[in-house]
Design an enzyme around this catalytic site. Sequence first.
Site, short mmCIF file in Angstrom:
data_model
loop_
_atom_site.label_atom_id
_atom_site.label_comp_id
_atom_site.label_asym_id
_atom_site.label_seq_id
_atom_site.Cartn_x
_atom_site.Cartn_y
_atom_site.Cartn_z
N SER A 1 66.07 -54.97 -2.96
CA SER A 1 66.43 -54.47 -1.63
C SER A 1 65.27 -54.47 -0.62
O SER A 1 65.17 -53.60 0.24
CB SER A 1 67.05 -53.08 -1.73
OG SER A 1 68.30 -53.19 -2.40
N ASN B 1 64.80 -65.62 -3.40
CA ASN B 1 65.70 -66.02 -4.47
C ASN B 1 67.09 -66.19 -3.85
O ASN B 1 67.74 -65.20 -3.52
CB ASN B 1 65.69 -64.93 -5.56
CG ASN B 1 66.67 -65.20 -6.67
OD1 ASN B 1 67.26 -66.29 -6.73
ND2 ASN B 1 66.86 -64.24 -7.56
N LEU B 2 67.51 -67.43 -3.68
CA LEU B 2 68.78 -67.68 -2.97
C LEU B 2 69.99 -67.53 -3.89
O LEU B 2 71.13 -67.59 -3.43
CB LEU B 2 68.75 -69.07 -2.31
CG LEU B 2 67.59 -69.30 -1.32
CD1 LEU B 2 67.64 -70.71 -0.75
CD2 LEU B 2 67.61 -68.28 -0.19
N LYS B 3 69.74 -67.34 -5.17
CA LYS B 3 70.82 -67.12 -6.16
C LYS B 3 71.91 -68.18 -6.04
O LYS B 3 71.61 -69.35 -5.83
CB LYS B 3 71.36 -65.69 -6.02
CG LYS B 3 70.23 -64.66 -6.10
CD LYS B 3 70.72 -63.26 -6.27
CE LYS B 3 69.50 -62.33 -6.31
NZ LYS B 3 69.85 -60.94 -6.55
N HIS C 1 64.85 -62.98 -14.75
CA HIS C 1 65.48 -62.22 -13.67
C HIS C 1 66.57 -61.33 -14.25
O HIS C 1 67.25 -61.69 -15.21
CB HIS C 1 66.08 -63.18 -12.63
CG HIS C 1 66.59 -62.45 -11.43
ND1 HIS C 1 67.86 -61.93 -11.37
CD2 HIS C 1 65.99 -62.11 -10.27
CE1 HIS C 1 68.01 -61.29 -10.21
NE2 HIS C 1 66.89 -61.39 -9.52
N GLY D 1 70.10 -55.76 -4.81
CA GLY D 1 71.34 -55.94 -4.06
C GLY D 1 72.06 -54.64 -3.73
O GLY D 1 73.21 -54.66 -3.28
N GLU E 1 61.19 -55.64 -10.71
CA GLU E 1 62.44 -55.48 -9.97
C GLU E 1 63.35 -54.49 -10.71
O GLU E 1 64.00 -54.87 -11.69
CB GLU E 1 63.18 -56.81 -9.87
CG GLU E 1 62.42 -57.90 -9.16
CD GLU E 1 63.37 -58.97 -8.65
OE1 GLU E 1 63.47 -59.13 -7.44
OE2 GLU E 1 64.03 -59.63 -9.48
P1 PGA Z 1 67.85 -58.25 -3.49
O1 PGA Z 1 67.58 -59.14 -4.79
O2 PGA Z 1 66.71 -58.50 -2.55
O3 PGA Z 1 69.16 -58.72 -2.97
O4 PGA Z 1 67.88 -56.84 -3.91
C1 PGA Z 1 66.29 -59.31 -5.30
C2 PGA Z 1 66.33 -60.22 -6.51
O5 PGA Z 1 67.36 -60.27 -7.18
O6 PGA Z 1 65.34 -60.91 -6.81
#
Ligand code: PGA
Length: 243
Positions: free
Chosen positions: A193, A6-8, A88, A163, A157
């Site tokens: 993470s 997920n590149l956000k 999400h 994050g 998640e």
């Molecule tokens: P992260 O994010 O790997 O930076 O914790 C995961 C996500 O938001 O899907």
Amino acid sequence: MIIAANLKTNLTRAKTISYLNKVERFIEKNSITQEVLVFPATSSLVKHQAGIKVGAQNAYPAINGAFTGEIGYEQLEEFEIKTILIGHSERRHVMGETQEELVKKFNFYKELGFRIVYCVGEPLSVRESGHDKMMEYISRQYEGIDVMYKNLIVAYEPVWAIGSGLTPTPEDIVTIHKELKTKSTAPLLYGGSVKVTNVQEVLSLDGVDGVLVGSAALYAEHFCSMCESAQLLEKKINNKKES
Ligand code: PGA
């Protein structure tokens, strides 16, 4: 296994194209047979016809119309996008999308046959209220969702793990995944993470069918290394089965 990035709100279109090309070359060269999904930012969506499946991080439940700031099916169709992330934690907790809105999105893209990665997970305050309350909270995120949908992938998640560098213990992930597997037989990813150094451990846990990775997937090399870990792990499992 399913390995998803997920590149956000990161990477420009040019950088996304270069990212996809790097990952694609790696997958080919190393005969990676895992299912690899990449969700770029909306402005970086591209038609990508090789092994990686490119998906949308979000879209409005409409073909087109007067929905300022949103994209609909027409904009996804242009790039032959048939995969979408719904629910999400950032959509739920930062953008304030309600379960009702998510259900609308889910149903709309389900009707169009999309592969849907549907995310669930609890914030820290809910986790701290105890296991039963936490599972009740997560259960409510399944309300209105067709858990039998054949193109469904669920991603667990925990909001506090996203994050943050924090992850639940392996035992926690196994317990929660076991309970979530009773709600839906869809593949179940873990996210929050996940990084190069813990991906093998996470993927080897019972009930984990793949991972959804954010920050640690931003560099193509790191994401490639995670795809390779999944491949090696699968090989190990298969060798064990044969012997
Ligand atoms: P992260 O994010 O790997 O930076 O914790 C995961 C996500 O938001 O899907």
